[in-house]
Scaffold this active site. Sequence first.
Site, mmCIF file in Angstrom:
data_model
loop_
_atom_site.group_PDB
_atom_site.id
_atom_site.type_symbol
_atom_site.label_atom_id
_atom_site.label_comp_id
_atom_site.label_asym_id
_atom_site.label_seq_id
_atom_site.Cartn_x
_atom_site.Cartn_y
_atom_site.Cartn_z
ATOM 1 N N GLN A 170 -4.642 -1.510 9.805
ATOM 2 C CA GLN A 170 -4.378 -2.806 9.171
ATOM 3 C C GLN A 170 -4.787 -3.935 10.110
ATOM 4 O OE1 GLN A 170 -3.098 -3.335 5.930
ATOM 5 N NE2 GLN A 170 -3.658 -5.457 6.355
ATOM 6 N N LYS A 216 0.846 -1.207 0.000
ATOM 7 C CA LYS A 216 0.000 0.000 0.000
ATOM 8 C C LYS A 216 0.878 1.252 0.000
ATOM 9 C CE LYS A 216 -3.728 -2.493 2.225
ATOM 10 N NZ LYS A 216 -4.332 -2.940 3.494
ATOM 11 N N ASP A 245 -11.060 2.513 4.475
ATOM 12 C CA ASP A 245 -11.309 1.068 4.345
ATOM 13 C C ASP A 245 -12.813 0.798 4.265
ATOM 14 O OD1 ASP A 245 -9.807 -1.147 4.034
ATOM 15 O OD2 ASP A 245 -9.697 -1.681 6.166
#
Length: 288
Positions: free
Chosen positions: A98, A54, A121
Site C-alpha cells: 500500500q 480491500k 497491483d
Amino acid sequence: MTATLIDGKAIAQEIESSVRERIEQLRTEGRRAPSLAVIRIGDHAPSGIYVENKRKACQRVGIDATIHALPEDTTDVALTSLIRDLNQDNGVDGILLQLPLPASLQETAFIETINPSKDVDGSHPMNLGRLAARTPGLRPCTSRGIIHLLKWIGETFYGRHAVVVGASNLVGRPMSLELLLAGATVTICHRFTHDLESHVRRADILVVAVGRPRLIPGDWIRPGATVIDVGINREKDHLVGDVDFERARERAQFITPVPGGVGPMTVAMLLDNTLEAALARSGRVSAY
Ligand code: NAD
C-alpha cells in the site's frame, strides 16, 4: 444533453459476483482460496481506510487477506525481508504494497522486489513493460477498471481520440497504455503541458487523474464526450473529483460520479487480479 452516469459501484458488484462464483467453484474442486498479502506501513490515515476496504472486499468474495501492518520506522532491510518471504511463500498468490510509503523508504526499490507473478497491483516494471509491449500480464487495477467501464458502455476505441490528464506510474501512464492497446489515439497531458484546454476540448474519451478539485471546467468538455474522473479530493465532509461534475454533465454523453465511479472498480480489479494470479500459478487462466 445530460450525461448518463456510469455506475461504477454496480458494475464493480457484477465483477465481485463473478470472482466470488469462480472462487466457490475452485473450493468445490477441493482447492484452497486465493490469498492476498497486504503490506501497510505507518499511520497514513487514508491508506488505513483503503486497506480496510480491500480487506472487506476480499472477505466478501472468499479471498484470504492477511494485513501486515508495520511501524512508520520500518527499515529497508525489514521490508525487503518481508517481501522476499512472501515471494517464497507458496500459500501467497498476491502481494500488495500500500502506497505511499514513509519518505525514508524508496517505493520503486520495493515494488521491484515483489515477484511479478504476485504483483496484483500491476506496478512492477515487468508488468508495466508487458502492457507497453502488448502482452499484458497483471495489469494496474485503476486503468484496467476504467477500460472495463468503457467497454461496459459500448466504447469501441477505434478512431477515437482519448486524452489522459495525469501521467503518474499508478494511473495516468498505464491508462495511456491501456487506451493505446484498446485501439484509441492517445494524448497524454501532465503538469508541463501547455494549453491543457485545447487538448481536453478534442477528447472523445477524457480520463482525468491529477488530484486537484475541479481542475477541468465543464465548459472544456467536448459535447458528447465520455468523461472518466479518477480524482478523489476531500472537501470539508465530502469527496469531489478533478472535473467540474455539474457543468460537465450537461455536455458529456457519459460521466463517472465521484464517489461511486472509478473507485469501486479499482477494488474489484484487485480481487480479479488476485484470482488471476492464483489461477496463473496453478496453470489456469482467468475469465477477464
Ligand atoms: P500523482 O500526484 O502521482 O500524479 C498526478 C499527475 O497529474 C502527474 O502526472 C502530474 O504531472 C499531473 N498534473 C499535476 N498538475 C497538473 C495540471 N495542472 N495539469 C495537468 N496535469 C497535472 O497522482 P495519482 O496517484 O495519479 O492520483 C491522481 C488522483 O487520482 C488523486 O486524486 C488520487 O487520489 C486519485 N486516485 C484515484 C483512484 C481510484 O481508484 N479512484 C486510484 C488512484 C488514484
